[in-house]
Write an enzyme that holds these catalytic residues in place. Structure first.
Site, PDB file in Angstrom:
ATOM      1  N   ASP A   1      -5.791  70.453  44.211  1.00 28.19           N
ATOM      2  CA  ASP A   1      -4.698  69.543  43.852  1.00 28.19           C
ATOM      3  C   ASP A   1      -4.227  69.787  42.411  1.00 28.19           C
ATOM      4  OD1 ASP A   1      -2.955  67.481  44.242  1.00 28.19           O
ATOM      5  OD2 ASP A   1      -4.425  65.875  44.026  1.00 28.19           O
TER       6      ASP A   1
ATOM      7  N   ASN B   1      -1.066  71.368  41.612  1.00 28.94           N
ATOM      8  CA  ASN B   1      -0.179  72.531  41.421  1.00 28.94           C
ATOM      9  C   ASN B   1       1.209  72.106  40.952  1.00 28.94           C
ATOM     10  OD1 ASN B   1      -2.030  74.710  42.647  1.00 28.94           O
ATOM     11  ND2 ASN B   1      -2.042  73.055  44.136  1.00 28.94           N
TER      12      ASN B   1
ATOM     13  N   HIS C   1       2.294  76.521  42.837  1.00 31.99           N
ATOM     14  CA  HIS C   1       1.648  77.025  44.059  1.00 31.99           C
ATOM     15  C   HIS C   1       1.305  78.514  43.911  1.00 31.99           C
ATOM     16  CE1 HIS C   1       2.511  73.216  45.749  1.00 31.99           C
ATOM     17  NE2 HIS C   1       3.804  73.414  45.962  1.00 31.99           N
TER      18      HIS C   1
ATOM     19  N   SER D   1      -1.791  70.110  54.257  1.00 30.97           N
ATOM     20  CA  SER D   1      -2.166  68.946  55.078  1.00 30.97           C
ATOM     21  C   SER D   1      -1.036  68.587  56.041  1.00 30.97           C
ATOM     22  CB  SER D   1      -2.447  67.750  54.168  1.00 30.97           C
ATOM     23  OG  SER D   1      -1.214  67.219  53.719  1.00 30.97           O
TER      24      SER D   1
ATOM     25  N   ARG E   1       7.365  67.376  52.430  1.00 28.87           N
ATOM     26  CA  ARG E   1       7.906  67.914  51.172  1.00 28.87           C
ATOM     27  C   ARG E   1       9.253  68.582  51.449  1.00 28.87           C
ATOM     28  NH1 ARG E   1       2.624  70.506  48.172  1.00 28.87           N
ATOM     29  NH2 ARG E   1       1.516  68.545  47.830  1.00 28.87           N
TER      30      ARG E   1
ATOM     31  N   LEU F   1     -19.632  85.445  53.302  1.00 29.61           N
ATOM     32  CA  LEU F   1     -19.003  84.137  53.087  1.00 29.61           C
ATOM     33  C   LEU F   1     -17.959  83.855  54.174  1.00 29.61           C
ATOM     34  CD1 LEU F   1     -18.269  81.715  51.030  1.00 29.61           C
ATOM     35  CD2 LEU F   1     -16.442  83.237  50.264  1.00 29.61           C
TER      36      LEU F   1
HETATM   37  C1  LIG Z   1      -0.152  77.465  53.947  1.00 35.90           C
HETATM   38  C2  LIG Z   1      -0.213  76.880  52.637  1.00 35.90           C
HETATM   39  C3  LIG Z   1      -1.023  77.625  51.608  1.00 35.90           C
HETATM   40  C4  LIG Z   1      -0.913  77.236  50.274  1.00 35.90           C
HETATM   41  C5  LIG Z   1      -1.616  77.913  49.310  1.00 35.90           C
HETATM   42  N1  LIG Z   1      -1.513  77.496  48.000  1.00 35.90           N
HETATM   43  C6  LIG Z   1      -0.758  76.318  47.625  1.00 35.90           C
HETATM   44  C7  LIG Z   1      -1.520  75.074  47.664  1.00 35.90           C
HETATM   45  C8  LIG Z   1      -2.845  75.039  47.036  1.00 35.90           C
HETATM   46  C9  LIG Z   1      -3.196  76.011  45.998  1.00 35.90           C
HETATM   47  C10 LIG Z   1      -3.466  77.393  46.541  1.00 35.90           C
HETATM   48  C11 LIG Z   1      -2.195  78.122  46.875  1.00 35.90           C
HETATM   49  N2  LIG Z   1      -2.423  78.951  49.706  1.00 35.90           N
HETATM   50  N3  LIG Z   1      -3.241  79.761  48.978  1.00 35.90           N
HETATM   51  C12 LIG Z   1      -3.862  80.594  49.837  1.00 35.90           C
HETATM   52  C13 LIG Z   1      -3.440  80.324  51.131  1.00 35.90           C
HETATM   53  C14 LIG Z   1      -3.914  80.972  52.361  1.00 35.90           C
HETATM   54  C15 LIG Z   1      -3.938  80.254  53.555  1.00 35.90           C
HETATM   55  C16 LIG Z   1      -4.432  80.855  54.702  1.00 35.90           C
HETATM   56  C17 LIG Z   1      -4.894  82.159  54.637  1.00 35.90           C
HETATM   57  F1  LIG Z   1      -5.400  82.746  55.744  1.00 35.90           F
HETATM   58  C18 LIG Z   1      -4.867  82.882  53.453  1.00 35.90           C
HETATM   59  C19 LIG Z   1      -4.385  82.281  52.313  1.00 35.90           C
HETATM   60  C20 LIG Z   1      -2.531  79.269  51.031  1.00 35.90           C
HETATM   61  N4  LIG Z   1      -1.838  78.635  52.002  1.00 35.90           N
END
Ligand SMILES: CCc1cc(N2CCCCCC2)n2ncc(-c3ccc(F)cc3)c2n1
Length: 257
Positions: free
Chosen positions: A37, A39, A54, A82, A88, A148
């Site tokens: 949280d 970003n 993000h 989520s 958004r 992991l």
């Molecule tokens: C779909 C929204 C989202 C947002 C997001 N943020 C934005 C929000 C939180 C901060 C981290 C960066 N990340 N960062 C990696 C992924 C990711 C998801 C699945 C995967 F298989 C590989 C990478 C990601 N996915």
């Protein structure tokens, strides 16, 4: 009560440098879950658009996956999107839905080298086709890895997860596969999206919010919580190590049972 909560929050910067934090390799939390949280707030503080937060947050994912793997964490669950995030602005959601392919395009070869297994949890059928393609490719390519488990919570909501589990159990009762008297915690857990995972030992939430935000409500019943004011884009390996160190100290204090 408030000052009790404030004890939970760590300082803005780690109290010690990594070199000084002594971790017990035998007492590393097996499953760490993180609510990433802060970003948008990080971007606002810098006068940047929310998507810059993000983008910066995605770079932190990379660093923390590496550190978790180094420390011997078995499962790392990251709350990436989520069920509430669909509210958004469309431009932000569209940007977020491109992050998985961007991350995997850059990191999948390294994740393979490091024997990391990519796993997903959430209502994936509502994700855009391009997002699904990217994440399913990563799950498939890493399925035989034994290191992991990197578990991304995508379009995940705990209450939705529990409602679906109850429906599945009701169906089994209706079909005569289960009696109501058979329903216990094990039956419920075996119908959750985390049926094949141990519960989180440690839940981390950044940005100073002290809430669960509909994240793994059943699974964190016995987890240690570590809240920090640090915004996710500023979170680093030292903060992660400090959270693990605090977890170990608490476990020692309570006999670690
Ligand atoms: C779909 C929204 C989202 C947002 C997001 N943020 C934005 C929000 C939180 C901060 C981290 C960066 N990340 N960062 C990696 C992924 C990711 C998801 C699945 C995967 F298989 C590989 C990478 C990601 N996915």
């Amino acid at each position: 009560m408030l000052e009790k909560f404030s004890k939970w929050k760590s300082n803005l910067t780690p109290t010690k440098t990594d070199g000084e934090l002594e971790l017990d390799p035998a007492a590393v939390p097996r499953h760490v879950a993180i609510i990433m949280d802060g970003n948008g707030r990080w971007a606002k503080q810098k006068g940047l658009p929310r998507i810059a937060g993000h983008r910066e947050g995605m770079k932190v994912v990379n660093k923390i996956v590496r550190r978790a793997n180094e420390l011997g964490v078995e499962v790392l669950t990251l709350y990436a999107f989520s069920t509430e995030n669909w509210k958004r602005p469309k431009t932000e959601v569209d940007y977020l839905m491109k992050l998985p392919e961007r991350f995997l395009g850059m990191e999948l070869p390294k994740l393979m080298e490091e024997n990391v297994k990519v796993r997903l949890m959430g209502s994936l059928d509502h994700l855009p086709e391009h997002t699904l393609r990217a994440v399913n490719k990563a799950v498939h390519e890493t399925k035989d890895n034994t290191g992991l488990i990197l578990n991304f919570a995508l379009n995940y909501g705990s209450r939705f997860e529990m409602v679906e589990a109850m429906k599945e159990i009701a169906l089994k009762v209706e079909k005569g596969e289960l009696k109501p008297s058979d329903i216990d915690e094990k039956v419920i857990e075996s119908n959750l999206m985390t049926a094949d995972l141990k519960d989180p030992d440690l839940l981390i939430r950044t940005s100073g919010e002290i809430r669960l935000s509909n994240f793994m409500l059943w699974q964190v019943a016995y987890s240690e919580f570590w809240f920090t004011d640090v915004l996710w884009p500023d979170f680093n390996e030292e903060h992660f190590t400090e959270a693990v160190s605090v977890y170990q100290k608490r476990a020692r204090r309570f006999g670690g049972v």
